[in-house]
Design a protein around this motif. Structure first.
Motif, PDB file in Angstrom:
ATOM      1  N   CYS A 241     -23.897   7.331   1.078  1.00 50.52           N
ATOM      2  CA  CYS A 241     -23.216   6.347   1.915  1.00 50.52           C
ATOM      3  C   CYS A 241     -23.301   6.679   3.401  1.00 50.52           C
ATOM      4  O   CYS A 241     -23.490   5.790   4.231  1.00 50.52           O
ATOM      5  CB  CYS A 241     -21.748   6.231   1.505  1.00 50.52           C
ATOM      6  N   LEU A 242     -23.152   7.952   3.735  1.00 48.72           N
ATOM      7  CA  LEU A 242     -23.040   8.332   5.145  1.00 48.72           C
ATOM      8  C   LEU A 242     -24.348   8.791   5.777  1.00 48.72           C
ATOM      9  O   LEU A 242     -24.553   8.607   6.983  1.00 48.72           O
ATOM     10  CB  LEU A 242     -21.982   9.432   5.299  1.00 48.72           C
ATOM     11  N   TRP A 243     -25.226   9.393   5.007  1.00 47.31           N
ATOM     12  CA  TRP A 243     -26.480   9.900   5.570  1.00 47.31           C
ATOM     13  C   TRP A 243     -27.663   9.506   4.684  1.00 47.31           C
ATOM     14  O   TRP A 243     -28.397  10.359   4.188  1.00 47.31           O
ATOM     15  CB  TRP A 243     -26.420  11.427   5.716  1.00 47.31           C
ATOM     16  N   PRO A 244     -27.836   8.216   4.456  1.00 44.62           N
ATOM     17  CA  PRO A 244     -28.875   7.771   3.513  1.00 44.62           C
ATOM     18  C   PRO A 244     -30.304   8.058   3.986  1.00 44.62           C
ATOM     19  O   PRO A 244     -31.205   8.170   3.160  1.00 44.62           O
ATOM     20  CB  PRO A 244     -28.622   6.263   3.408  1.00 44.62           C
ATOM     21  N   GLN A 245     -30.506   8.166   5.288  1.00 48.13           N
ATOM     22  CA  GLN A 245     -31.851   8.348   5.824  1.00 48.13           C
ATOM     23  C   GLN A 245     -32.201   9.813   6.094  1.00 48.13           C
ATOM     24  O   GLN A 245     -33.348  10.112   6.412  1.00 48.13           O
ATOM     25  CB  GLN A 245     -32.000   7.549   7.136  1.00 48.13           C
ATOM     26  N   GLU A 246     -31.229  10.697   5.980  1.00 47.00           N
ATOM     27  CA  GLU A 246     -31.469  12.111   6.306  1.00 47.00           C
ATOM     28  C   GLU A 246     -32.131  12.845   5.143  1.00 47.00           C
ATOM     29  O   GLU A 246     -31.927  12.503   3.975  1.00 47.00           O
ATOM     30  CB  GLU A 246     -30.140  12.802   6.640  1.00 47.00           C
TER      31      GLU A 246
END
Length: 219
Positions: free
Chosen positions: A20-25
């Motif tokens: 939810c918070l860091w989907p692209q990391e």
């Protein structure tokens, strides 16, 4: 904190938080960001055990952290499970008081916010409708009308609240007030959706006009 509340507060998988918070990391960077965020949250709450991480799952410790969302869920669910009992009627106002509108109204694009917002709204709508309907069934129309009025004040887009209030006012002989509620509904729906009230709402209004035009009963 808001994410934990939205996802249930108890036993939220760490993976769900990362998605939810860091989907692209990348995984390592996401885990570092997660650890830093958890440390900050515990510092803000003043206790490391306020947020527990065990077995890859996060939990807000209910003995330390109180949230109105958790309290509303529990009270509302209890009322809905026992909505036909006097106990349910007694608890219902406490649950109603805790819901004051959309969850995180300023967050418009986060999927986890939207899903939780709608789930809470649905609980509130069901709570108001079932409680007011039970009061109607017991001919307690004034009290039922107060529930519908509260529902409208919190969420004016629920047409069934307006319909319920019109029914209660009709039963109390306040036919002019039925017209006021109907016109308010007209304005609300036109502004929000560009549409008119449903046939059911219109029928309640027209029935009140017929009642008003009838001669008083002979003594």
């Amino acid at each position: 904190m808001r994410l934990l509340i939205a996802l249930g507060e108890e036993g939220v998988p760490e993976a769900a938080v990362l998605d939810c918070l860091w989907p692209q990391e990348e995984a390592d960077l996401a885990h570092k960001a997660f650890a830093a965020a958890l440390h900050r949250l515990r510092s803000l709450l003043g206790r490391t055990d306020a947020v527990e991480l065990s077995g890859g799952r996060l939990t807000l410790n209910p003995g330390i952290v109180w949230t109105d969302v958790r309290e509303f869920r529990q009270l509302a669910d209890g009322c809905l499970d026992n909505h036909e009992s006097e106990e349910g009627l007694e608890v219902a106002p406490r649950a109603r008081h805790l819901y004051r509108g959309a969850f995180l109204p300023d967050e418009t694009d986060a999927g986890w916010v939207l899903k939780h917002r709608e789930a809470l709204r649905e609980r509130f709508v069901r709570l108001v409708e079932r409680t007011a309907r039970m009061l109607e069934d017991r001919s307690r129309h004034e009290e039922a009308g107060q529930w519908y009025e509260h529902g409208i004040a919190v969420d004016e887009l629920v047409e069934r609240f307006h319909q319920g209030l019109m029914r209660c006012l009709s039963f109390q002989g306040q036919v002019s007030e039925v017209g006021r509620v109907y016109r308010r509904l007209q304005r609300t729906l036109a502004r929000a959706f560009g549409r008119t009230p449903s046939p059911e709402s219109e029928g309640l209004y027209l029935a009140s006009l017929i009642t008003r035009s009838l001669p008083p009963p002979e003594v």
